[in-house]
Design a protein around this motif. Sequence first.
Motif, PDB file in Angstrom:
ATOM      1  N   HIS A 232       0.852  -1.244  -0.012  1.00 29.46           N
ATOM      2  CA  HIS A 232      -0.048  -0.128   0.103  1.00 29.46           C
ATOM      3  C   HIS A 232       0.871   1.025   0.068  1.00 29.46           C
ATOM      4  CE1 HIS A 232      -3.075   2.792   1.039  1.00 29.46           C
ATOM      5  NE2 HIS A 232      -2.446   3.440   1.871  1.00 29.46           N
ATOM      6  N   ARG A 234       1.256   4.938   0.914  1.00 29.90           N
ATOM      7  CA  ARG A 234       0.599   5.944   2.091  1.00 29.90           C
ATOM      8  C   ARG A 234       0.042   7.099   1.114  1.00 29.90           C
ATOM      9  NH1 ARG A 234       0.231   5.868   7.299  1.00 29.90           N
ATOM     10  NH2 ARG A 234       1.911   4.214   7.648  1.00 29.90           N
ATOM     11  N   SER A 373      -5.124   0.399   7.277  1.00 32.77           N
ATOM     12  CA  SER A 373      -3.770   0.545   7.426  1.00 32.77           C
ATOM     13  C   SER A 373      -3.271   1.832   7.161  1.00 32.77           C
ATOM     14  CB  SER A 373      -3.222  -0.222   6.097  1.00 32.77           C
ATOM     15  OG  SER A 373      -3.652  -1.793   6.066  1.00 32.77           O
ATOM     16  N   ASP A 374      -4.199   2.799   6.777  1.00 31.61           N
ATOM     17  CA  ASP A 374      -3.657   4.143   6.615  1.00 31.61           C
ATOM     18  C   ASP A 374      -4.606   5.186   6.747  1.00 31.61           C
ATOM     19  OD1 ASP A 374      -2.777   6.522   5.424  1.00 31.61           O
ATOM     20  OD2 ASP A 374      -2.398   5.822   3.317  1.00 31.61           O
TER      21      ASP A 374
END
Length: 515
Positions: A232, A234, A373-374
Amino acid sequence: MNALPQPAYRPDRPHAVVIGAGPGGLAAAMLLSARGLRVTVLERDPVVGGRTRTIAAPGGYRFDLGPTFFLYPRILSEIFRECGAELEREVEMMRLDPQYRLIFEGKGSNTTLDATPDLARMEEQVARLDPRDAAGVRPFMEENRRKLTAFRPVLERAFTRATDVMAADMLRALPLMRPGKSVDGDLRRHFRDPRTRLAFSFQTKYLGMSPFRCPSLFTILSFLEYEHGVFHVRGGIGRVSEAMARVAEQVGADIRLGTPVERVVFDGKRATGVVAGGRHIAADAVVMNADFAHAMPQLVPESVRARWNDGRIAKARYSCSTFMLYLGVEGTFPGLAHHSILLSQEYQKNIRDIEAGIVPEIPSLYVQHAAASDPSMAPPGHSALYVLVPVPNMLHGQEWSEADTAAYRRTALDRIRTLGITDIEDRIRYEKIVTPRDWRDEFAIGFGATFNLAHDLRQMLFFRPGNRFNGTEGLYLVGGGTHPGSGLPVIYEGARISAGLLLRDLGLAPVPTRI
């Protein structure tokens, strides 16, 4: 970090015009600028990235427009190093574990698999589907490691004539390719349970293709995930395109946004420039990054396209399309994975329907919950959900009227309940829908085929539109419509191939593909 190289100014430096600031166009601009060419990038949109842009929506939500993760960063890292920069310093990438969650729909209950690059844990996950299949995980990995090593030279060079298909590297790789088998057929040698095979083959959807038709070469897609990681970026994958544009400008490229190209100018069969905004821009070479099926009939005269005239483009085989929902939702979903793939019990019927031009009634779908996750992808206490449903492209007559769109929005929202996403409609604070018609009309994608030309054996290698466009001089293609094909790592590699051909044709040192 190394200092960025600045090409010595020479008024006689060759000039390359790049049409489109998508991933292929930006990669080509970086490489050509770093080699001292004057490079002008002309982009019709007000932002770079094409489908790899990130939507900054009202309310603080962020959505990737197209690709939602980064795979096999080696190639782009090498392109950045060629420019004296470091990809890892320009963007922050997070390797995900689990990579994604697969939900297999069943009659009585659903089965989940959290795909992990930890092979011991992955064997445990596979054993939950079928204990016998766990023993196939490591042989699958080893075989595809050999396959990628054998086939990598083929993916890193141009196919400019028919005899290239029988070159030594192709002959060495052919036994591992098993051209007579599909991805699913090849996986049967390792895995008995159809769900296990689907776990290692649904990745053909990255090419917009069915695992039951896609050539067996593409088992390397799932291998790459487990071997090299699913990342991923960011802030969204658009950060990668922004970094590419930044580095391209630092090494000398001139990127002009809001500048659509009207046509490529030819002297005989040689491209000599473009017309943009009614103004002629002369060039020693033109690199076309626009969508092949959409742009070629509009920008390049049919008289120089003997192999890819309008008739052949219309009759070519294209990928599926996608129905998209981008939802900014008040509230969070603690149990929802970063990437979730819902695989319908009717998965094979879905695919047959899509191939026949029928919109699936009980579709499979993919949901990205990036804020898992972000946190930068949504404001505090909110979520940004990206929903993708594979559907037919526009060649089959479905026009996606307002009524069609509203009905399928309802279908998609009903389907995501299976992932535990319930009671969200009253909490939606931002919503954007993209249909195949929008992909065609708003985003200039031929026939709304989101993943470009299909990757069957008759449209690969020499049989795909050439990196140096067939029958012309000075016109080069980058992007999913040329060799090696679609998918970000492959598009970056294709940009290296095309840039290398262009440099050779100008009598300059080519771009290396192995650094």
